[in-house]
Design a protein around this motif. Sequence first.
Motif, mmCIF file in Angstrom:
data_model
loop_
_atom_site.group_PDB
_atom_site.id
_atom_site.type_symbol
_atom_site.label_atom_id
_atom_site.label_comp_id
_atom_site.label_asym_id
_atom_site.label_seq_id
_atom_site.Cartn_x
_atom_site.Cartn_y
_atom_site.Cartn_z
ATOM 1 N N ALA A 1 80.901 -75.232 -43.894
ATOM 2 C CA ALA A 1 80.032 -74.415 -43.054
ATOM 3 C C ALA A 1 78.763 -74.047 -43.804
ATOM 4 N N VAL A 2 77.753 -73.682 -43.043
ATOM 5 C CA VAL A 2 76.521 -73.100 -43.572
ATOM 6 C C VAL A 2 76.299 -71.799 -42.832
ATOM 7 N N ALA A 3 75.972 -70.736 -43.571
ATOM 8 C CA ALA A 3 75.860 -69.401 -42.985
ATOM 9 C C ALA A 3 74.465 -68.839 -43.188
ATOM 10 N N ASN A 4 74.089 -67.931 -42.276
ATOM 11 C CA ASN A 4 72.849 -67.207 -42.482
ATOM 12 C C ASN A 4 73.045 -66.172 -43.591
ATOM 13 N N ALA A 5 71.984 -65.470 -43.944
ATOM 14 C CA ALA A 5 71.994 -64.617 -45.127
ATOM 15 C C ALA A 5 73.043 -63.513 -45.076
ATOM 16 N N ASP A 6 73.291 -62.947 -43.913
ATOM 17 C CA ASP A 6 74.235 -61.827 -43.819
ATOM 18 C C ASP A 6 75.596 -62.245 -43.260
ATOM 19 N N ARG B 1 78.301 -86.359 -46.445
ATOM 20 C CA ARG B 1 78.814 -87.684 -46.853
ATOM 21 C C ARG B 1 78.180 -88.049 -48.189
ATOM 22 N N VAL B 2 79.025 -88.452 -49.165
ATOM 23 C CA VAL B 2 78.524 -88.786 -50.493
ATOM 24 C C VAL B 2 79.079 -90.140 -50.911
ATOM 25 N N ASP B 3 78.441 -90.761 -51.911
ATOM 26 C CA ASP B 3 78.940 -92.028 -52.436
ATOM 27 C C ASP B 3 80.007 -91.767 -53.493
ATOM 28 N N LEU B 4 80.476 -92.824 -54.145
ATOM 29 C CA LEU B 4 81.581 -92.702 -55.097
ATOM 30 C C LEU B 4 81.218 -91.895 -56.335
ATOM 31 N N LEU B 5 79.931 -91.748 -56.605
ATOM 32 C CA LEU B 5 79.468 -90.953 -57.739
ATOM 33 C C LEU B 5 79.071 -89.541 -57.328
ATOM 34 N N GLY B 6 79.262 -89.229 -56.045
ATOM 35 C CA GLY B 6 78.897 -87.904 -55.558
ATOM 36 C C GLY B 6 77.480 -87.783 -55.067
ATOM 37 N N GLY B 7 76.723 -88.872 -55.108
ATOM 38 C CA GLY B 7 75.344 -88.839 -54.624
ATOM 39 C C GLY B 7 75.285 -88.633 -53.125
ATOM 40 N N LEU B 8 74.379 -87.794 -52.670
ATOM 41 C CA LEU B 8 74.277 -87.463 -51.251
ATOM 42 C C LEU B 8 73.785 -88.650 -50.442
ATOM 43 N N LEU B 9 74.565 -89.034 -49.411
ATOM 44 C CA LEU B 9 74.154 -90.057 -48.457
ATOM 45 C C LEU B 9 73.527 -89.418 -47.234
ATOM 46 N N TRP B 10 74.197 -88.387 -46.694
ATOM 47 C CA TRP B 10 73.611 -87.616 -45.599
ATOM 48 C C TRP B 10 74.348 -86.297 -45.448
ATOM 49 N N SER B 11 73.687 -85.362 -44.795
ATOM 50 C CA SER B 11 74.263 -84.047 -44.516
ATOM 51 C C SER B 11 73.894 -83.664 -43.094
ATOM 52 N N ARG B 12 74.883 -83.150 -42.322
ATOM 53 C CA ARG B 12 74.649 -82.780 -40.932
ATOM 54 C C ARG B 12 75.147 -81.352 -40.682
ATOM 55 N N GLU B 13 74.350 -80.597 -39.940
ATOM 56 C CA GLU B 13 74.763 -79.279 -39.466
ATOM 57 C C GLU B 13 74.910 -79.342 -37.950
ATOM 58 N N VAL B 14 76.002 -78.767 -37.446
ATOM 59 C CA VAL B 14 76.280 -78.765 -36.009
ATOM 60 C C VAL B 14 76.400 -77.322 -35.556
ATOM 61 N N THR C 1 76.539 -63.382 -40.457
ATOM 62 C CA THR C 1 76.863 -63.022 -39.077
ATOM 63 C C THR C 1 77.088 -64.240 -38.204
ATOM 64 N N ASP C 2 76.710 -65.424 -38.678
ATOM 65 C CA ASP C 2 76.956 -66.641 -37.912
ATOM 66 C C ASP C 2 77.034 -67.819 -38.868
ATOM 67 N N THR C 3 77.815 -68.836 -38.498
ATOM 68 C CA THR C 3 77.954 -70.054 -39.287
ATOM 69 C C THR C 3 77.854 -71.268 -38.390
ATOM 70 N N ASP C 4 77.360 -72.357 -38.953
ATOM 71 C CA ASP C 4 77.348 -73.659 -38.301
ATOM 72 C C ASP C 4 78.238 -74.616 -39.074
ATOM 73 N N LEU C 5 78.742 -75.611 -38.380
ATOM 74 C CA LEU C 5 79.564 -76.644 -38.996
ATOM 75 C C LEU C 5 78.717 -77.473 -39.955
ATOM 76 N N LEU C 6 79.278 -77.797 -41.108
ATOM 77 C CA LEU C 6 78.583 -78.609 -42.112
ATOM 78 C C LEU C 6 79.451 -79.804 -42.482
ATOM 79 N N VAL C 7 78.879 -81.015 -42.412
ATOM 80 C CA VAL C 7 79.551 -82.240 -42.841
ATOM 81 C C VAL C 7 78.627 -82.960 -43.818
#
Length: 204
Positions: A146-151, A161-174, A153-159
């Motif tokens: 999840a990703v949350a606002n500062a206080d 995807r990384v490669d085998l070394l942990g390098g970021l391929l993509w990130s999505r918030e829903v 009070t609300d969160t969005d879904l966070l997904v």
Amino acid sequence: GFDALVVRTDPLGNVIWKKVSGTGDDEAATSLAVAGDSLVVSGWVASRDGARREARALRFDRDGGLMWEQRMGGAGQSAFSDVTVAGDGLIFAGHTTSPDDGSLDAWGVFLDASGSILGERRYGGEHNEWVNSVAMAEGGFVFAGAVANADYTDTDLLVVRVDLLGGLLWSREVSGALGMMARDLAINGNGIVVATPTGSTGYN
């Protein structure tokens, strides 16, 4: 305070062994994975006053003997929420305090079979992010949380995807209903299935 408890049973539910991990601080076991004849447990250890929390990994042999323990973080709030086996290594999902602004960053940690740290990656921006689950996917791994606002009070879904070394391929918030966050995920063919409650906020 409270302790982490790990129990092994036979197929009929009879207890073979149980281990209570108590250090005097507050502890939790959040997830486990079977690695050969051993068990790997993710979790955290926190001071009684809540001022600090360390991520913690434990490995037990088939008889319940402790093979090793690894702790990370500790300057702020760090925790492991999930673990999965990847070949001869282990991948942990969780969160840790950002050294830049004190917010939470989603966190992936890579250990070898003996518990030595192979690497770690933070996946975060200007908000508070954390991941509760990790699964292997073709060519890498998927984290969900999840990703949350500062206080908080609300969160969005966070997904993430990384490669085998942990390098970021993509990130999505829903975004959608109040308090969306991933509690678990599974890889289904070429897709990703995420389980999420709604109407609550916070992190574990």
